[in-house]
Enzyme design. Structure first.
Site, PDB file in Angstrom:
ATOM      1  N   ALA A 104    -102.944  90.722 -21.770  1.00  0.00           N
ATOM      2  CA  ALA A 104    -103.281  91.545 -22.925  1.00  0.00           C
ATOM      3  C   ALA A 104    -104.025  92.767 -22.415  1.00  0.00           C
ATOM      4  CB  ALA A 104    -104.156  90.735 -23.869  1.00  0.00           C
ATOM      5  N   GLY A 131    -101.785  87.082 -21.196  1.00  0.00           N
ATOM      6  CA  GLY A 131    -100.726  87.245 -22.193  1.00  0.00           C
ATOM      7  C   GLY A 131     -99.347  87.387 -21.561  1.00  0.00           C
ATOM      8  N   GLU A 145     -98.224  83.985 -20.946  1.00  0.00           N
ATOM      9  CA  GLU A 145     -98.005  83.333 -22.240  1.00  0.00           C
ATOM     10  C   GLU A 145     -96.680  83.759 -22.871  1.00  0.00           C
ATOM     11  OE1 GLU A 145    -102.021  84.697 -23.396  1.00  0.00           O
ATOM     12  OE2 GLU A 145    -102.352  82.648 -24.073  1.00  0.00           O
ATOM     13  N   GLU A 152    -108.224  84.646 -18.370  1.00  0.00           N
ATOM     14  CA  GLU A 152    -109.103  85.041 -19.485  1.00  0.00           C
ATOM     15  C   GLU A 152    -110.547  84.593 -19.293  1.00  0.00           C
ATOM     16  OE1 GLU A 152    -106.086  83.659 -19.777  1.00  0.00           O
ATOM     17  OE2 GLU A 152    -104.924  84.778 -21.277  1.00  0.00           O
TER      18      GLU A 152
HETATM   19  N1  CAA Z   1    -105.289  95.488 -19.470  1.00  0.00           N
HETATM   20  C1  CAA Z   1    -105.468  96.815 -19.357  1.00  0.00           C
HETATM   21  N2  CAA Z   1    -105.204  97.493 -18.239  1.00  0.00           N
HETATM   22  C2  CAA Z   1    -104.793  96.787 -17.163  1.00  0.00           C
HETATM   23  C3  CAA Z   1    -104.601  95.397 -17.196  1.00  0.00           C
HETATM   24  C4  CAA Z   1    -104.875  94.736 -18.431  1.00  0.00           C
HETATM   25  N3  CAA Z   1    -104.688  93.422 -18.576  1.00  0.00           N
HETATM   26  N4  CAA Z   1    -104.195  94.982 -15.993  1.00  0.00           N
HETATM   27  C5  CAA Z   1    -104.112  96.064 -15.217  1.00  0.00           C
HETATM   28  N5  CAA Z   1    -104.474  97.171 -15.914  1.00  0.00           N
HETATM   29  C6  CAA Z   1    -104.547  98.551 -15.448  1.00  0.00           C
HETATM   30  C7  CAA Z   1    -105.738  98.769 -14.545  1.00  0.00           C
HETATM   31  O1  CAA Z   1    -106.898  98.991 -15.313  1.00  0.00           O
HETATM   32  C8  CAA Z   1    -105.303  99.972 -13.766  1.00  0.00           C
HETATM   33  O2  CAA Z   1    -105.482 101.118 -14.562  1.00  0.00           O
HETATM   34  P1  CAA Z   1    -106.272 102.412 -13.979  1.00  0.00           P
HETATM   35  O3  CAA Z   1    -105.409 102.866 -12.831  1.00  0.00           O
HETATM   36  O4  CAA Z   1    -106.276 103.363 -15.144  1.00  0.00           O
HETATM   37  O5  CAA Z   1    -107.603 101.935 -13.526  1.00  0.00           O
HETATM   38  C9  CAA Z   1    -103.813  99.768 -13.602  1.00  0.00           C
HETATM   39  O6  CAA Z   1    -103.430  98.842 -14.629  1.00  0.00           O
HETATM   40  C10 CAA Z   1    -103.427  99.156 -12.258  1.00  0.00           C
HETATM   41  O7  CAA Z   1    -104.179  97.961 -12.085  1.00  0.00           O
HETATM   42  P2  CAA Z   1    -105.105  97.697 -10.791  1.00  0.00           P
HETATM   43  O8  CAA Z   1    -105.561  98.996 -10.210  1.00  0.00           O
HETATM   44  O9  CAA Z   1    -106.150  96.723 -11.181  1.00  0.00           O
HETATM   45  O10 CAA Z   1    -104.023  97.043  -9.817  1.00  0.00           O
HETATM   46  P3  CAA Z   1    -104.313  95.986  -8.627  1.00  0.00           P
HETATM   47  O11 CAA Z   1    -103.017  95.879  -7.893  1.00  0.00           O
HETATM   48  O12 CAA Z   1    -105.539  96.369  -7.885  1.00  0.00           O
HETATM   49  O13 CAA Z   1    -104.638  94.596  -9.376  1.00  0.00           O
HETATM   50  C11 CAA Z   1    -104.295  92.848 -11.007  1.00  0.00           C
HETATM   51  C12 CAA Z   1    -103.641  93.958 -10.137  1.00  0.00           C
HETATM   52  C13 CAA Z   1    -104.845  91.742 -10.115  1.00  0.00           C
HETATM   53  C14 CAA Z   1    -103.196  92.296 -11.908  1.00  0.00           C
HETATM   54  C15 CAA Z   1    -105.434  93.469 -11.830  1.00  0.00           C
HETATM   55  O14 CAA Z   1    -104.966  94.628 -12.486  1.00  0.00           O
HETATM   56  C16 CAA Z   1    -105.989  92.541 -12.890  1.00  0.00           C
HETATM   57  O15 CAA Z   1    -106.763  91.657 -12.587  1.00  0.00           O
HETATM   58  N6  CAA Z   1    -105.626  92.790 -14.188  1.00  0.00           N
HETATM   59  C17 CAA Z   1    -106.160  92.021 -15.307  1.00  0.00           C
HETATM   60  C18 CAA Z   1    -105.588  90.647 -15.363  1.00  0.00           C
HETATM   61  C19 CAA Z   1    -106.178  89.890 -16.528  1.00  0.00           C
HETATM   62  O16 CAA Z   1    -107.370  89.589 -16.583  1.00  0.00           O
HETATM   63  N7  CAA Z   1    -105.335  89.541 -17.497  1.00  0.00           N
HETATM   64  C20 CAA Z   1    -105.736  88.766 -18.666  1.00  0.00           C
HETATM   65  C21 CAA Z   1    -105.984  89.702 -19.806  1.00  0.00           C
HETATM   66  S1  CAA Z   1    -106.733  88.875 -21.180  1.00  0.00           S
HETATM   67  C22 CAA Z   1    -105.460  88.181 -22.035  1.00  0.00           C
HETATM   68  O17 CAA Z   1    -104.327  88.229 -21.650  1.00  0.00           O
HETATM   69  C23 CAA Z   1    -105.866  87.546 -23.349  1.00  0.00           C
HETATM   70  C24 CAA Z   1    -104.820  86.671 -23.964  1.00  0.00           C
HETATM   71  O18 CAA Z   1    -104.488  85.602 -23.515  1.00  0.00           O
HETATM   72  C25 CAA Z   1    -104.239  87.058 -25.213  1.00  0.00           C
END
Ligand code: CAA
Length: 258
Positions: free
Chosen positions: A66, A109, A112, A132
């Site tokens: 998400a 998400g 999911e 999460e």
């Molecule tokens: N939401 C918003 N933006 C996101 C994102 C997310 N889930 N995942 C990645 N991005 C964005 C980053 O912020 C970044 O943007 P900027 O360049 O503007 O900073 C861009 O995408 C590239 O990401 P990274 O620079 O972080 O790339 P990386 O290769 O270093 O890392 C990753 C990749 C490990 C996937 C890392 O991006 C990450 O940990 N992302 C979040 C994963 C996460 O926590 N997901 C769960 C979300 S909560 C959820 O899903 C709730 C639910 O169940 C409904």
């Protein structure tokens, strides 16, 4: 058909393809993207000319979860009143068989939504997780339920409580994915599989999907009864008569989806 900002949509024969396309956010599922996926998928679902839907992302990410930036400033009343993420229930309710073609990150998400699909075909590069907990929250698009049903309590608790990622070897061993393929072949295999499914009788495919899905909702006795009645109902299909006649006559069936 509609133009979209966060996805691209195309059709190949009887297969509809939805590609998540927010590369700047690793296909993070914001509300706009969710609404577009559901609108496109429901349009395909209503089209009798489409017999399978492929949902895919980029090589780097199916979807990294998400959209955290969109969620960050919301409060309880906001998410409760708008029933945040309930839109995705409509994707799970599609009747057309769906295939997730997953390369790279399928987190939160993203994992999911991939699990909502009927088949999950994964590239060797795929990484799954429910991170999460690292954000102080829990899965919200069905992860705690579908992951537990897919891979069991031991693995689901491990992933949901630690937030760690699972590589494709572990994901296949755990029963999360239907098939693992070399990353470069992912889309070809997904399209080939979708084309096979779409070549079957559409009402039979709906019935098959519905019967397997019932196994997640009910007891064995009720589920077997549901299957038996649905199996009997397929005997009203022209396609059932054609399929059996074609076997007996040693020829390919010509299904008319009726
Ligand atoms: N939401 C918003 N933006 C996101 C994102 C997310 N889930 N995942 C990645 N991005 C964005 C980053 O912020 C970044 O943007 P900027 O360049 O503007 O900073 C861009 O995408 C590239 O990401 P990274 O620079 O972080 O790339 P990386 O290769 O270093 O890392 C990753 C990749 C490990 C996937 C890392 O991006 C990450 O940990 N992302 C979040 C994963 C996460 O926590 N997901 C769960 C979300 S909560 C959820 O899903 C709730 C639910 O169940 C409904």
């Amino acid at each position: 058909s509609a133009t979209y900002e966060n996805i691209t949509v195309r059709r190949e024969g009887r297969v509809g393809v939805i590609t998540l396309d927010r590369p700047e956010a690793l296909n993070a599922l914001n509300l706009a993207l969710g609404a577009e996926v559901v609108a496109a998928a429901e349009e395909m679902d209503a089209d009798r000319g489409i017999g399978a839907i492929v949902l895919t992302g980029s090589e780097r990410a199916f979807a990294a979860g998400a959209d955290i930036k969109e969620m960050a400033s919301r409060g309880y009343a906001d998410v409760a009143l708008e029933d945040f993420f309930s839109t995705w229930d409509r994707f799970a309710a599609l009747r057309t068989p769906t295939i997730a073609a997953v390369s790279g990150y399928a987190l939160g998400g993203g994992c999911e939504v991939a699990m909502m699909c009927d088949l999950l075909i994964a590239a060797e590069s795929a990484k799954f997780g429910q991170p999460e907990i690292t954000l102080g929250t829990i899965p919200g698009i069905g992860g705690s339920q579908r992951l537990t049903r897919a891979i069991g309590k031991a693995k689901a608790m491990d992933l949901v409580l630690t937030g760690r990622m699972m590589d494709v070897t572990e994901a296949e061993r755990s029963g999360l994915v239907s098939r693992v393929v070399p990353t470069a072949e992912l889309l070809d295999v997904a399209m080939e599989t979708a084309t096979t499914i779409a070549s079957m009788s559409l009402p039979a495919a709906y019935a098959a999907k519905e019967a397997v899905a019932e196994a997640f909702e009910t007891t064995l006795t009720a589920g077997v009864r549901f299957e038996r009645r649905t199996f009997h109902a397929t005997f009203a299909l022209a396609d059932r008569a054609e399929g059996m006649a074609a076997f007996v006559e040693k020829r390919r069936p010509d299904f008319t989806h009726s």
